[in-house]
Design an enzyme around this catalytic site. Sequence first.
Site, PDB file in Angstrom:
ATOM      1  N   LYS A  63      -3.019  -3.851  -4.137  1.00 24.09           N
ATOM      2  CA  LYS A  63      -3.337  -2.654  -5.046  1.00 24.09           C
ATOM      3  C   LYS A  63      -2.530  -2.779  -6.362  1.00 24.09           C
ATOM      4  O   LYS A  63      -3.037  -2.327  -7.372  1.00 24.09           O
ATOM      5  CB  LYS A  63      -3.316  -1.458  -4.353  1.00 24.09           C
ATOM      6  CG  LYS A  63      -4.189  -1.182  -3.450  1.00 24.09           C
ATOM      7  CD  LYS A  63      -4.050   0.209  -2.716  1.00 24.09           C
ATOM      8  CE  LYS A  63      -5.270   0.403  -1.716  1.00 24.09           C
ATOM      9  NZ  LYS A  63      -5.463   1.707  -1.319  1.00 24.09           N
ATOM     10  N   ASP A  95      -8.780   6.057  -5.129  1.00 22.22           N
ATOM     11  CA  ASP A  95      -7.926   6.525  -3.954  1.00 22.22           C
ATOM     12  C   ASP A  95      -7.653   7.784  -4.288  1.00 22.22           C
ATOM     13  O   ASP A  95      -7.629   8.859  -3.511  1.00 22.22           O
ATOM     14  CB  ASP A  95      -6.617   5.772  -3.830  1.00 22.22           C
ATOM     15  CG  ASP A  95      -7.177   4.579  -2.979  1.00 22.22           C
ATOM     16  OD1 ASP A  95      -7.964   4.739  -2.085  1.00 22.22           O
ATOM     17  OD2 ASP A  95      -6.188   3.573  -2.853  1.00 22.22           O
TER      18      ASP A  95
END
Length: 269
Positions: free
Chosen positions: A68, A104
Amino acid sequence: MTRPYAEVIGDPIAHSKSPLIHGFWLKKLSIDADYRATHVTADGLADYFADRRADPAWRGCNVTIPHKLAALDHVEDRGDVRATIGAINCVLRDGDALIGTNTDAGGFYAPIADLDLTGQPVVVVGAGGAARAILFALSRVGVGRVTILNRSPLKGAALLATFGLKGDALPLSAKLPSAALLVNTSALGMTGQPPLDLDLTPLPDDAIVYDIVYAPLETPLLQAAAARGLDTVDGLQMLVGQAAIAFELLFGVAPPEGCDDELRALLTQ
């Protein structure tokens, strides 16, 4: 003509439920496209994006542990995600360009959007890419003091400063402080990983325990919280929430409505 496709990348990746989620929605909407899981190591990340950039059928990908942060180095950052959340979990094609973004934060917040966390103390376990998105979301709703528990307290302290949050950064072995919300953003408790061993006694009876791990769905942390009678939020809720945002970005249409129970039954069978 090659069918369009998207995928999720990570290391490991076999546990990912993203292909089930996106595949379910694609079928419901009768969209002629694929969604798959692809194992990509840290050393192979640059080659992966170079290969996909040259494939016109590729619509983009979701990005999971441990890429990420590193994936930001291989994409354009038009939304200035590096300066805000600092991690991405979704990459989209725009012509020949690859654009990084993050779903997210929205996915994390969706299951608790009805809570008033203003001024409330929060504990966050972990300081990786998922933690960054979650701390970003928490900073936007005006939470009170935030305690980060992490193997490296220095890394936790840096995140508090990054998001302008007041609080403390402590080692994982530290005693849990009282909090309205406890969030596990780490891989602890995931299948193949050590459990997250916390004494939940300091939490008040109205606290909520949120574990973003979804394999297994009922983690030792959530089991301990349920045994104490605390409300819990499991990792599937965040997973589906962030996936819904990503699906619309990848395929240009929102997921179908009214089939959440059917999807959850598929994911938990």
